[in-house]
Scaffold this motif. Structure first.
Motif, PDB file in Angstrom:
ATOM      1  N   ALA A 196       7.025 -15.368  19.140  1.00 15.94           N
ATOM      2  CA  ALA A 196       8.207 -15.157  18.305  1.00 15.94           C
ATOM      3  C   ALA A 196       8.116 -13.809  17.579  1.00 15.94           C
ATOM      4  O   ALA A 196       9.124 -13.079  17.471  1.00 15.94           O
ATOM      5  CB  ALA A 196       8.352 -16.298  17.300  1.00 15.94           C
ATOM      6  N   CYS A 197       6.931 -13.471  17.098  1.00 17.09           N
ATOM      7  CA  CYS A 197       6.728 -12.173  16.441  1.00 17.09           C
ATOM      8  C   CYS A 197       6.800 -11.014  17.431  1.00 17.09           C
ATOM      9  O   CYS A 197       7.070  -9.880  17.041  1.00 17.09           O
ATOM     10  CB  CYS A 197       5.374 -12.143  15.730  1.00 17.09           C
ATOM     11  N   LEU A 198       6.553 -11.304  18.708  1.00 18.47           N
ATOM     12  CA  LEU A 198       6.502 -10.255  19.727  1.00 18.47           C
ATOM     13  C   LEU A 198       7.884  -9.885  20.263  1.00 18.47           C
ATOM     14  O   LEU A 198       8.061  -8.776  20.779  1.00 18.47           O
ATOM     15  CB  LEU A 198       5.614 -10.727  20.878  1.00 18.47           C
ATOM     16  N   VAL A 199       8.860 -10.782  20.129  1.00 16.58           N
ATOM     17  CA  VAL A 199      10.159 -10.564  20.771  1.00 16.58           C
ATOM     18  C   VAL A 199      10.846  -9.302  20.254  1.00 16.58           C
ATOM     19  O   VAL A 199      11.242  -8.422  21.037  1.00 16.58           O
ATOM     20  CB  VAL A 199      11.071 -11.794  20.560  1.00 16.58           C
ATOM     21  N   LEU A 200      11.018  -9.182  18.946  1.00 16.39           N
ATOM     22  CA  LEU A 200      11.763  -8.045  18.395  1.00 16.39           C
ATOM     23  C   LEU A 200      11.091  -6.697  18.682  1.00 16.39           C
ATOM     24  O   LEU A 200      11.790  -5.740  19.041  1.00 16.39           O
ATOM     25  CB  LEU A 200      11.977  -8.239  16.894  1.00 16.39           C
ATOM     26  N   PRO A 201       9.770  -6.550  18.535  1.00 19.00           N
ATOM     27  CA  PRO A 201       9.154  -5.267  18.903  1.00 19.00           C
ATOM     28  C   PRO A 201       9.376  -4.900  20.366  1.00 19.00           C
ATOM     29  O   PRO A 201       9.648  -3.741  20.682  1.00 19.00           O
ATOM     30  CB  PRO A 201       7.667  -5.487  18.602  1.00 19.00           C
ATOM     31  N   CYS A 202       9.280  -5.878  21.262  1.00 19.06           N
ATOM     32  CA  CYS A 202       9.472  -5.592  22.690  1.00 19.06           C
ATOM     33  C   CYS A 202      10.905  -5.177  22.984  1.00 19.06           C
ATOM     34  O   CYS A 202      11.150  -4.210  23.721  1.00 19.06           O
ATOM     35  CB  CYS A 202       9.113  -6.821  23.527  1.00 19.06           C
ATOM     36  N   VAL A 203      11.865  -5.882  22.410  1.00 22.55           N
ATOM     37  CA  VAL A 203      13.267  -5.540  22.644  1.00 22.55           C
ATOM     38  C   VAL A 203      13.597  -4.186  22.023  1.00 22.55           C
ATOM     39  O   VAL A 203      14.311  -3.375  22.614  1.00 22.55           O
ATOM     40  CB  VAL A 203      14.184  -6.644  22.079  1.00 22.55           C
ATOM     41  N   ALA A 204      13.054  -3.926  20.835  1.00 20.35           N
ATOM     42  CA  ALA A 204      13.331  -2.653  20.161  1.00 20.35           C
ATOM     43  C   ALA A 204      12.847  -1.463  20.982  1.00 20.35           C
ATOM     44  O   ALA A 204      13.548  -0.450  21.111  1.00 20.35           O
ATOM     45  CB  ALA A 204      12.677  -2.644  18.780  1.00 20.35           C
ATOM     46  N   ILE A 205      11.648  -1.583  21.542  1.00 16.46           N
ATOM     47  CA  ILE A 205      11.114  -0.469  22.325  1.00 16.46           C
ATOM     48  C   ILE A 205      11.716  -0.422  23.720  1.00 16.46           C
ATOM     49  O   ILE A 205      11.696   0.609  24.391  1.00 16.46           O
ATOM     50  CB  ILE A 205       9.573  -0.560  22.399  1.00 16.46           C
ATOM     51  N   GLY A 206      12.291  -1.562  24.172  1.00 14.99           N
ATOM     52  CA  GLY A 206      12.865  -1.607  25.508  1.00 14.99           C
ATOM     53  C   GLY A 206      14.316  -1.207  25.585  1.00 14.99           C
ATOM     54  O   GLY A 206      14.814  -0.870  26.665  1.00 14.99           O
ATOM     55  N   ILE A 207      15.040  -1.224  24.443  1.00 15.38           N
ATOM     56  CA  ILE A 207      16.472  -0.929  24.472  1.00 15.38           C
ATOM     57  C   ILE A 207      16.732   0.492  24.949  1.00 15.38           C
ATOM     58  O   ILE A 207      17.567   0.738  25.831  1.00 15.38           O
ATOM     59  CB  ILE A 207      17.096  -1.162  23.083  1.00 15.38           C
ATOM     60  N   ASN A 208      16.040   1.454  24.371  1.00 11.38           N
ATOM     61  CA  ASN A 208      16.232   2.846  24.779  1.00 11.38           C
ATOM     62  C   ASN A 208      15.860   3.041  26.240  1.00 11.38           C
ATOM     63  O   ASN A 208      16.569   3.727  26.997  1.00 11.38           O
ATOM     64  CB  ASN A 208      15.398   3.762  23.884  1.00 11.38           C
ATOM     65  N   PHE A 209      14.768   2.434  26.653  1.00 11.31           N
ATOM     66  CA  PHE A 209      14.317   2.545  28.036  1.00 11.31           C
ATOM     67  C   PHE A 209      15.282   1.849  28.990  1.00 11.31           C
ATOM     68  O   PHE A 209      15.459   2.265  30.134  1.00 11.31           O
ATOM     69  CB  PHE A 209      12.916   1.949  28.149  1.00 11.31           C
ATOM     70  N   MET A 210      15.912   0.768  28.522  1.00  9.55           N
ATOM     71  CA  MET A 210      16.906   0.066  29.330  1.00  9.55           C
ATOM     72  C   MET A 210      18.049   1.006  29.711  1.00  9.55           C
ATOM     73  O   MET A 210      18.530   0.991  30.849  1.00  9.55           O
ATOM     74  CB  MET A 210      17.461  -1.125  28.558  1.00  9.55           C
ATOM     75  N   GLY A 211      18.496   1.828  28.753  1.00  8.95           N
ATOM     76  CA  GLY A 211      19.557   2.783  29.048  1.00  8.95           C
ATOM     77  C   GLY A 211      19.149   3.788  30.105  1.00  8.95           C
ATOM     78  O   GLY A 211      19.944   4.146  30.986  1.00  8.95           O
ATOM     79  N   VAL A 212      17.890   4.230  30.042  1.00  8.39           N
ATOM     80  CA  VAL A 212      17.387   5.178  31.044  1.00  8.39           C
ATOM     81  C   VAL A 212      17.362   4.535  32.421  1.00  8.39           C
ATOM     82  O   VAL A 212      17.809   5.135  33.416  1.00  8.39           O
ATOM     83  CB  VAL A 212      15.970   5.663  30.652  1.00  8.39           C
ATOM     84  N   VAL A 213      16.853   3.307  32.506  1.00 10.50           N
ATOM     85  CA  VAL A 213      16.787   2.602  33.785  1.00 10.50           C
ATOM     86  C   VAL A 213      18.185   2.360  34.342  1.00 10.50           C
ATOM     87  O   VAL A 213      18.440   2.548  35.547  1.00 10.50           O
ATOM     88  CB  VAL A 213      16.028   1.270  33.623  1.00 10.50           C
ATOM     89  N   ALA A 214      19.106   1.962  33.478  1.00 10.24           N
ATOM     90  CA  ALA A 214      20.472   1.690  33.931  1.00 10.24           C
ATOM     91  C   ALA A 214      21.143   2.953  34.457  1.00 10.24           C
ATOM     92  O   ALA A 214      21.799   2.934  35.514  1.00 10.24           O
ATOM     93  CB  ALA A 214      21.287   1.092  32.788  1.00 10.24           C
ATOM     94  N   ARG A 215      21.001   4.050  33.752  1.00 11.23           N
ATOM     95  CA  ARG A 215      21.635   5.296  34.190  1.00 11.23           C
ATOM     96  C   ARG A 215      21.024   5.802  35.493  1.00 11.23           C
ATOM     97  O   ARG A 215      21.736   6.273  36.387  1.00 11.23           O
ATOM     98  CB  ARG A 215      21.498   6.367  33.106  1.00 11.23           C
ATOM     99  N   MET A 216      19.709   5.694  35.612  1.00  7.84           N
ATOM    100  CA  MET A 216      19.050   6.118  36.844  1.00  7.84           C
ATOM    101  C   MET A 216      19.444   5.219  38.007  1.00  7.84           C
ATOM    102  O   MET A 216      19.687   5.697  39.127  1.00  7.84           O
ATOM    103  CB  MET A 216      17.537   6.116  36.646  1.00  7.84           C
ATOM    104  N   THR A 217      19.507   3.906  37.770  1.00 11.78           N
ATOM    105  CA  THR A 217      19.919   2.975  38.825  1.00 11.78           C
ATOM    106  C   THR A 217      21.345   3.277  39.266  1.00 11.78           C
ATOM    107  O   THR A 217      21.647   3.265  40.478  1.00 11.78           O
ATOM    108  CB  THR A 217      19.823   1.524  38.324  1.00 11.78           C
ATOM    109  N   ARG A 218      22.222   3.529  38.339  1.00 17.26           N
ATOM    110  CA  ARG A 218      23.616   3.816  38.668  1.00 17.26           C
ATOM    111  C   ARG A 218      23.746   5.058  39.539  1.00 17.26           C
ATOM    112  O   ARG A 218      24.373   5.040  40.604  1.00 17.26           O
ATOM    113  CB  ARG A 218      24.435   3.988  37.388  1.00 17.26           C
ATOM    114  N   SER A 219      23.143   6.164  39.092  1.00 21.29           N
ATOM    115  CA  SER A 219      23.272   7.415  39.845  1.00 21.29           C
ATOM    116  C   SER A 219      22.606   7.325  41.211  1.00 21.29           C
ATOM    117  O   SER A 219      23.148   7.815  42.213  1.00 21.29           O
ATOM    118  CB  SER A 219      22.670   8.577  39.039  1.00 21.29           C
TER     119      SER A 219
END
Length: 318
Positions: free
Chosen positions: A181-204
């Protein structure tokens, strides 16, 4: 395949050797004297004590000799002792590294699980509302700094909804449920920015792949658009995505500094920051060496993954 892996492994060892030289020299170029850290106020009043401690730490030896002694000790698993606590550095790293790896791995999983579907929708539904929404979400994630997304997550899921802890750390052995439960928010916080990078790269990458002749041939043979995308376009489009995941995975180590401070997570980055403020050189060297090692191992694993997905990577063909 075996030759490719062996070649990458040797390259990784050479890189790690060079990294150890950089770590050793960079620490010795920092201002300040570790002897002062050990003796405190006594350093200015007792020159004999300063000379004795300097000899005990090996700081009176020539720099090449110091490096050889340090490198030999590292190869035997000895990173010295903390100047603050006197505890072996290896023991402290053994506690801290898994905690940081939890955040990095969790952030990678969140980024890939959400980023690839978002990028696929954005490429498949170009010109439609669903594709526009997917692109907007990806851009928002890519644009949000880690500390902003972290604060927003705390406000929503901790303060407003009360679903997750806002900060803190509980050992997995003590309470597994609270630990995750304590791990969820740190993982999502650090993954949100990276998610955008992965999504943009996957799209192009997917848009470019969908225009290839072999995808058009698959459609001409009777495959539906979804089948052609799943069987032919997406596997080939994921090759550059895997590459960017590997590159940015190492960069997530930098993001953990903010995340660990924001969520009070006692990982490797927070240990490095506290060691820098205290001029605890052995701990600083151990942390930096560990960060280099993690980055190199991640790069090696990504190279192997790329060679499995695309055999041209290991043969050098285009």
């Amino acid at each position: 395949m075996h030759r490719f892996v062996a070649h990458r492994f040797v390259s990784s060892l050479i890189t790690m050797a060079l990294a150890s030289i950089v770590v050793f020299l960079s620490i010795h170029l920092l201002p300040g004297d570790p002897v002062v850290m050990v003796l405190g106020e006594q350093a200015g009043a007792d020159p004999m004590a300063v000379a004795r401690v300097r000899a005990e730490l090996g700081l009176d030896l020539p720099l090449p000799t110091q490096f050889v002694r340090w490198a030999s000790a590292v190869l035997h698993g000895d990173l010295g002792h903390s100047l603050r606590s006197g505890e072996p550095v290896v023991a402290e790293l053994a506690r801290r590294i898994p905690r940081s790896l939890e955040i990095i791995f969790g952030g990678l999983v969140a980024a890939v699980v959400f980023g690839i579907p978002l990028g696929t929708i954005a490429a498949r539904d170009r010109g439609r509302v669903s594709g526009l929404i997917a692109s907007i979400v990806a851009i928002a994630g890519f644009s949000a700094p880690v500390f902003v997304s972290g604060i927003i997550l705390v406000l929503i899921f901790s303060l407003w909804l009360g679903l997750l802890p806002s900060s803190g750390y509980v050992a997995l052995d003590d309470d597994p449920l609270t630990h995750f439960a304590c791990l969820v928010l740190p993982c999502v916080a650090i993954g949100i920015n990276f998610m955008g990078v992965v999504a943009r790269m996957t799209r192009s990458s997917l848009i470019d792949t969908l225009s290839k002749d072999y995808v058009r041939m698959a459609r001409a043979k009777g495959l539906t658009r979804g089948q052609a995308m799943t069987r032919h376009a997406l596997p080939n489009a994921l090759v550059p995505v895997i590459a960017i995941v590997g590159i940015r995975a190492g960069n997530l180590l930098g993001g953990t500094v903010i995340v660990e401070a924001l969520f009070d997570w006692p990982g490797l980055s927070s240990l490095l920051v506290s060691a820098c403020f205290a001029r605890d050189y052995p701990v600083m060297q151990g942390c930096l060496l560990s960060i280099f090692a993690i980055f190199i191992v991640i790069s090696l694993l990504i190279d192997i993954a790329q060679s499995i997905v695309d055999p041209r990577v290991r043969t050098g063909t285009k």
